[in-house]
Structure formats: C-alpha cells, structure tokens
Design an enzyme around this catalytic site. Structure first.
Site, PDB file in Angstrom:
ATOM      1  CB  THR A 131     -19.406  16.260  26.550  1.00  0.00           C
ATOM      2  OG1 THR A 131     -18.181  16.558  25.911  1.00  0.00           O
ATOM      3  CG2 THR A 131     -19.862  14.888  26.062  1.00  0.00           C
ATOM      4  CG  ASP A 132     -17.029  19.930  23.272  1.00  0.00           C
ATOM      5  OD1 ASP A 132     -16.695  18.908  23.926  1.00  0.00           O
ATOM      6  OD2 ASP A 132     -16.276  20.910  23.122  1.00  0.00           O
ATOM      7  CD  GLU A 133     -14.580  14.429  24.676  1.00  0.00           C
ATOM      8  OE1 GLU A 133     -14.558  13.230  24.398  1.00  0.00           O
ATOM      9  OE2 GLU A 133     -13.740  14.973  25.408  1.00  0.00           O
ATOM     10  CE1 TYR A 156     -17.707  11.456  29.379  1.00  0.00           C
ATOM     11  CE2 TYR A 156     -16.715  12.610  27.518  1.00  0.00           C
ATOM     12  CZ  TYR A 156     -17.472  12.625  28.679  1.00  0.00           C
ATOM     13  OH  TYR A 156     -18.008  13.811  29.127  1.00  0.00           O
ATOM     14  CE  LYS A 160     -22.145  13.121  29.383  1.00  0.00           C
ATOM     15  NZ  LYS A 160     -22.720  13.237  30.765  1.00  0.00           N
ATOM     16  CE  LYS A 195     -11.909  14.862  33.220  1.00  0.00           C
ATOM     17  NZ  LYS A 195     -12.022  13.696  34.111  1.00  0.00           N
ATOM     18  N   GLY A 290      -7.871   7.379  18.620  1.00  0.00           N
ATOM     19  CA  GLY A 290      -9.125   8.073  18.262  1.00  0.00           C
ATOM     20  C   GLY A 290      -9.172   9.513  18.754  1.00  0.00           C
TER      21      GLY A 290
END
Ligand code: NAD
Ligand code: DAU
Length: 350
Positions: A131-133, A156, A160, A195, A290
């Site tokens: 993920t880009d997170e 999360y 990842k 979501k 956050g």
C-alpha cells in the site's frame, strides 16, 4: 506460471483479481485461492467462478499463519507462483485492535516467505501486494515514488511496511524472485461496506448519515480495482525481479468532494425521489487518530517500463461502482445482515 497461490482471494481486491485472471487475462494455469474467511472474506463472491472453471480454480479455507496447513497447500498443488493479498486491511480496525494485523500481515507473510524459500528452484515469483500508506503522509505538494522513505503512521501501515521489508530482504538474502506493488485506495465491485466509498453509497441510498472524518480535506488517490488488477498482472509477467512498483489512479481528491460526488450522482439517477439533496446527509465527525493528510502516487516507473496506465477516470469509476451496488442488492443484503457468515459456517464450520 502453472499453479498460482492467491492468498486472500475472497476479499475485495483478491476476488476481482481471481476474476480478472480467469475471465480476462492470458494466464492459462490454475488458481489456488487460500483464504481464512475472516469478516472480510466472502467465498460467495466466487461461487460462479468455481462452477465455470472447475479445473482451473480451487478454494482452500486456510490461515496463512498455519505453517503446516500452508506447507500442504504448497506440496499438494505444486505452487510455483504466489500473489499475496491476504491481510487485515482496515485502518480504523487496526487502531482499535492491532493484534490481528501483526499476526496476519507480518507473521503470515513471513510464513509464506519461508515456504516459498523452501520451494526455491520451483518458485517462479512471489508477488506481494502492499500500500501507499507505508510512505506516511504528504504535504500539499509532491508524490510518492518508489524511492520515498517509509514512514508508516498506523498499526495497519506499520504492519504492511514490515511485511514489505521482509519480502525485499528475502530477495536480497536468499535470491527469492519477488516483486512488490504499492498502490493507492482501491474502489469498485465487492468492496466491504466499511471503506469510504461503499459505506457512503449504501448510507446515501438508505438515507443514513454520511460520516466524514475531521474537516473532510484529507486527500486520497483513487484507483478503480480492475485497473489495479491489470497493473498487478503486468508486473507479475514483466516486472523486474526484486523491484517495487507504485500503482495509482491519477485521481487525487479530497474526501468531502468524493462524498459530494456520490450524493450528486445518486440524486441524478432515477431512484425514489427525496425532498432534499443527499448532500444534506453529510455529517462531520471526530477525526481518525493519526489520520494521514494526503496520499498521491507517481506511477511513472510502471508507465515507462511496463506501459501501464489506468483506464477509469474518477467519474466513470464511481458511476460503475454505484451501478454495481445497485444491481447487486442481494449481495449487499447478505453482507449487511451477516447472512454470508452463516453460509460460511454451514459450509466450512466455525
Ligand atoms: P480485504 O480486507 O477486503 O480482504 C482481505 C482478505 O484476506 C479477506 O478475504 C480475508 O478473509 C483474508 N485474510 C485475512 N487474514 C487472513 C489469514 N490469516 N489467512 C488467510 N486469509 C486471510 O482486503 P483488500 O482491500 O482486498 O486488500 C487486499 C490487499 O491489498 C491487502 O494486502 C491490503 O493491504 C492491500 N491494499 C488494499 C488497498 C485498498 O484500497 N483496499 C490499497 C492498497 C493495498
Ligand atoms: O491507501 C491505500 C489504503 O486505502 C489501503 O492500504 C487500505 O487497506 C484501505 O483500507 C485504504 O485505507 P484508507 O484509510 O485510506 O481507507 P478508508 O476507506 O478507511 O478511508 C478513506 C478516507 O476516508 C480516509 O481519509 C478516512 C476517510 N473516511 C473513512 C471512513 C470509513 C471518512 O471520512 N469517513 C468514513 O466513514
């Protein structure tokens, strides 16, 4: 690629990917879908696929953290390729109870890497979906590239990030043939209605409040799930082993605008009339702790090296998604009422 293990194939993106592989792509082998069927996994998503492709699709209820069970899967089905989606995926849940995230996302990935390492010689590729997170939050300007340092902000994204590092390390240390993709927010058919997009579509249809976190000005880069699937398959076929590829939709948008778009599209459809615009259902609520302010992906590498670009614009993608939810009311009812879980228990036990 003859026998591809797809983990988490009963989840949102996994379902779309299995469908894409078997119905549209030039993949000619067999898909072995291993999924633990958590709240996010729904095998009904693929029940037609099971009937249409009895020789090329196998479902195994299994937990990627179960070493022995997964070793049997690798042996029994002579796995030579892995596309690893299985994860706990919802940021809000990771804030309330992070344990499952550490277990599945980190330990589960580690188990698969160990099994893949022992399959060496026979293993063509381990593709890891990330993920880009993992990159954290952007300011007003700039984009995430493959060189952006990792700075995850939620349990999360930290889990990842950890799994990404393990995958990379197995390539460097053991020469495991791996590729990694980091993509932005997916949306489209079969997405669980926790979501943002499916939640807003279904709440707006039911006349319920549309909860927007904070000031609603957080920005995400939206990727239609089929575009994500075409990108993954290109990377799996032609991506450089050991490399990472960013995947994005070229569709940066503030959350509040996305929700307004959903309201406006629904207001224009021939649905039972309401006295007021659905925009009146928008309610600003307490922010997520956050909460990353902005994500935006630079996918130049994927375009330049593998010739991939997304097909959907945000407008066409959201319209298709709304249409899918309208046409699949039975799926929505079974997911919202929890009936899909009773079906799972009846078929596979608790
Ligand atoms: P999802 O939550 O819809 O599906 C996850 C699937 O994994 C479910 O079917 C679940 O049953 C299964 N699973 C969970 N724990 C398992 C375990 N221990 N063993 C086997 N199966 C297990 O998730 P998604 O949105 O389809 O995301 C798929 C992958 O893509 C994840 O790795 C996620 O981090 C990544 N990703 C998602 C998005 C997005 O916008 N949804 C964006 C970037 C990356
Ligand atoms: O960026 C990729 C990530 O996108 C994936 O790695 C995750 O698996 C996926 O869940 C998604 O994470 P987000 O946290 O961005 O997605 P979510 O749909 O939860 O939220 C999208 C944005 O909308 C985010 O800024 C929070 C906001 N939001 C979300 C919900 C559920 C709201 O304002 N209201 C809501 O009710």
């Amino acid at each position: 690629m003859k026998n591809m293990l797809v983990t988490g194939g009963c989840g949102f993106i996994g379902t779309n990917f299995v469908r894409y592989l078997l119905e549209e792509s030039d993949f000619e082998g067999r898909v072995v879908n291993v999924d633990a069927l958590t709240y996010a996994g729904n095998p009904e998503n693929l029940s037609d696929i099971e009937k249409v492709f009895p020789e090329r699709y196998v479902f195994v209820k299994g937990d990627i953290c179960d070493k022995e069970g997964m070793a049997h899967v690798f042996d029994d089905y002579e796995i030579d390729t892995i596309c690893h989606f299985a994860a706990e995926s919802h940021v809000d849940r990771s804030i309330v109870s992070p344990d499952a995230f550490i277990r599945t996302n980190i330990v589960g990935t580690f188990n698969l890497l160990e099994l893949a390492r022992k399959q060496q010689g026979g293993l063509e590729l381990f593709h890891h979906i990330s993920t880009d997170e993992v990159f954290g939050s952007l300011g007003k300007d700039g984009y995430f590239t493959e060189e952006t340092p990792y700075r995850p902000n939620s349990p999360y994204s930290a889990s990842k990030a950890s799994s990404d590092h393990l995958v990379r390390a197995y390539h460097e240390t053991y020469g495991l043939p791996v590729t990694i993709s980091n993509c932005s927010n997916n949306y489209g058919p079969y997405q669980f209605p926790e979501k943002l997009l499916p939640l807003m579509i279904l709440n707006a249809l039911e006349g319920k409040q549309l909860p927007v976190y904070g000031d609603g000005l957080n920005v995400r880069d939206w990727l239609y799930v089929r575009d994500h699937c075409t990108a993954i398959w290109k990377i799996m076929k032609n991506g450089k082993r050991g490399d990472t590829y960013n995947i994005g939709g070229n569709t940066e948008m503030e959350n509040i605008r996305i929700v307004e778009m959903v309201c406006d599209i629904l207001d224009d459809l021939p649905l039972p009339k309401r006295d007021h615009s659905r925009r009146e259902l928008i309610t600003f609520v307490k922010d997520r702790p956050g909460h990353d302010r902005r994500y935006a992906i630079d996918f130049t590498k994927l375009r330049r090296e593998l010739g991939w670009v997304p097909e959907e614009s945000l407008e066409t993608g959201i319209r298709k998604t709304i249409q899918w939810y309208l046409e699949n009311q039975e799926w929505v009812n079974r997911v919202q009422s929890g009936e899909y879980q009773s079906w799972i228990e009846a078929h596979y036990g608790k």
